[in-house]
Design a protein around this motif. Structure first.
Motif, short mmCIF file in Angstrom:
data_model
loop_
_atom_site.label_atom_id
_atom_site.label_comp_id
_atom_site.label_asym_id
_atom_site.label_seq_id
_atom_site.Cartn_x
_atom_site.Cartn_y
_atom_site.Cartn_z
N LYS A 1 -12.01 -13.71 0.41
CA LYS A 1 -13.48 -13.80 0.38
C LYS A 1 -14.17 -12.45 0.20
N THR A 2 -13.42 -11.36 0.36
CA THR A 2 -14.00 -10.03 0.22
C THR A 2 -14.07 -9.64 -1.26
N PRO A 3 -15.20 -9.15 -1.73
CA PRO A 3 -15.31 -8.70 -3.13
C PRO A 3 -14.26 -7.62 -3.44
N LEU A 4 -13.76 -7.64 -4.65
CA LEU A 4 -12.70 -6.70 -5.04
C LEU A 4 -13.12 -5.25 -4.83
N ASP A 5 -14.35 -4.91 -5.19
CA ASP A 5 -14.77 -3.52 -5.07
C ASP A 5 -14.84 -3.08 -3.60
N GLU A 6 -15.10 -4.01 -2.70
CA GLU A 6 -15.13 -3.67 -1.28
C GLU A 6 -13.72 -3.41 -0.76
N LEU A 7 -12.77 -4.24 -1.18
CA LEU A 7 -11.38 -4.02 -0.78
C LEU A 7 -10.87 -2.71 -1.36
N GLU A 8 -11.24 -2.42 -2.61
CA GLU A 8 -10.85 -1.15 -3.23
C GLU A 8 -11.35 0.03 -2.40
N LYS A 9 -12.58 -0.07 -1.94
CA LYS A 9 -13.16 1.00 -1.12
C LYS A 9 -12.40 1.15 0.19
N ASP A 10 -11.97 0.04 0.75
CA ASP A 10 -11.27 0.07 2.05
C ASP A 10 -9.88 0.70 1.94
N ILE A 11 -9.28 0.68 0.75
CA ILE A 11 -7.91 1.22 0.60
C ILE A 11 -7.86 2.37 -0.39
N HIS A 12 -9.01 2.95 -0.72
CA HIS A 12 -9.09 3.90 -1.83
C HIS A 12 -8.27 5.17 -1.61
N SER A 13 -7.95 5.50 -0.35
CA SER A 13 -7.19 6.74 -0.10
C SER A 13 -5.69 6.58 -0.35
N THR A 14 -5.26 5.37 -0.72
CA THR A 14 -3.88 5.19 -1.18
C THR A 14 -3.88 5.26 -2.70
N ASN A 15 -2.82 5.78 -3.27
CA ASN A 15 -2.76 5.89 -4.73
C ASN A 15 -2.73 4.52 -5.40
N PHE A 16 -3.27 4.45 -6.61
CA PHE A 16 -3.29 3.22 -7.40
C PHE A 16 -3.99 2.09 -6.64
N TYR A 17 -5.06 2.44 -5.92
CA TYR A 17 -5.72 1.47 -5.05
C TYR A 17 -6.34 0.30 -5.80
N LYS A 18 -6.76 0.52 -7.05
CA LYS A 18 -7.37 -0.58 -7.81
C LYS A 18 -6.34 -1.68 -8.10
N ASN A 19 -5.17 -1.29 -8.53
CA ASN A 19 -4.13 -2.26 -8.82
C ASN A 19 -3.63 -2.93 -7.54
N LYS A 20 -3.53 -2.13 -6.48
CA LYS A 20 -3.08 -2.67 -5.19
C LYS A 20 -4.07 -3.71 -4.67
N ALA A 21 -5.36 -3.40 -4.77
CA ALA A 21 -6.38 -4.33 -4.30
C ALA A 21 -6.31 -5.65 -5.06
N LYS A 22 -6.13 -5.55 -6.38
CA LYS A 22 -6.03 -6.74 -7.22
C LYS A 22 -4.82 -7.58 -6.82
N ASN A 23 -3.68 -6.92 -6.60
CA ASN A 23 -2.46 -7.63 -6.22
C ASN A 23 -2.60 -8.29 -4.85
N LEU B 1 0.82 -1.22 0.00
CA LEU B 1 0.00 0.00 0.00
C LEU B 1 0.85 1.26 0.00
N SER B 2 2.08 1.17 0.50
CA SER B 2 2.92 2.36 0.65
C SER B 2 3.51 2.86 -0.67
N ALA B 3 3.43 2.06 -1.72
CA ALA B 3 3.95 2.50 -3.02
C ALA B 3 3.20 3.75 -3.49
N GLN B 4 3.95 4.81 -3.77
CA GLN B 4 3.37 6.09 -4.23
C GLN B 4 2.41 6.70 -3.20
N SER B 5 2.54 6.29 -1.95
CA SER B 5 1.76 6.87 -0.86
C SER B 5 2.69 7.08 0.33
N THR B 6 2.28 7.92 1.27
CA THR B 6 3.10 8.15 2.45
C THR B 6 2.82 7.08 3.50
#
Length: 211
Positions: A66-88, A38-43
């Motif tokens: 078990k968590t849907p991807l869009d839910e995880l994305e929402k949980d980490i959305h304030s970090t940059n590139f959150y969609k790719n991070k969630a997928k990884n 999560l820290s990539a391109q984020s503080t």
């Protein structure tokens, strides 16, 4: 590069930052692995804000799976590139369960097979979670400070790491990265380094050259 000078740099930084550790809050290897991704391109500060609640919700690889991807994305959305991070993160957790019994591997060879995990992330996890020195994590602070100290003339993280591991004692590899990161944040900043306050100013070739 004389070994005495490198050892002096390490000794001075150890004295200046005796309790240095990774700035990412974590309580186990999985949390550190996720936080580092999560820290990539984020503080680190922003990541710690996110993981304060994230790690209460996600305690095992299975929780991420078990968590849907869009839910995880929402949980980490304030970090940059959150969609790719969630997928990884979801994919690496699947691989942890499939290939490593749900545990974060404690060696470089296996760690870098995981999505979103390159050498820098692996080095952070190996040292801070397992106390293993398999390399030196090179981030923007390590890159900047090591260049100013004359420890490398390279600009790519891979080549900088190769330069550093040849001159830094292996027992200090993991700690050395944390020391340079701390020093880069506190004193040897990008735009206006505080050379007058630097414990290394008598042995740094770049001291007092910044206007």
């Amino acid at each position: 590069m004389p070994a005495e000078r490198v050892n002096e740099i390490i000794a001075l930084l150890k004295k200046e930052y005796p309790d240095v550790r990774t700035a990412l809050d974590h309580s186990n290897p999985l949390e550190l692995l996720v936080a580092t991704i999560l820290s990539a391109q984020s503080t680190d500060r922003q990541v710690n804000v996110v993981t304060k609640n994230l790690f209460k919700k996600y305690r095992t690889p299975q929780d991420y799976i078990k968590t849907p991807l869009d839910e995880l994305e929402k949980d980490i959305h304030s970090t940059n590139f959150y969609k790719n991070k969630a997928k990884n993160i979801k994919k690496l957790c699947e691989l942890l369960v499939e290939n490593f019994g749900g545990k974060v591997p404690d060696n470089m060879e296996d760690l870098i097979t995981l999505p979103g995990v390159a050498r820098k992330t692996a080095n952070v996890v190996l040292w801070s979670a397992f106390g293993k020195n398999e390399g030196i994590a090179v981030d923007t602070h390590v890159k900047r400070v090591s260049a100013r100290l004359g420890l490398t003339e390279n600009t790519s993280p891979e080549k900088i790491e190769k330069d550093l591991v040849t001159i830094v004692p292996k027992n200090d590899w993991g700690l050395f990265s944390l020391l340079l990161i701390k020093h880069g944040r506190e004193i040897c900043t990008a735009k206006k380094p505080r050379c007058q306050d630097c414990v290394l100013n008598k042995i740094c070739p770049s001291a007092f050259t910044f206007g």
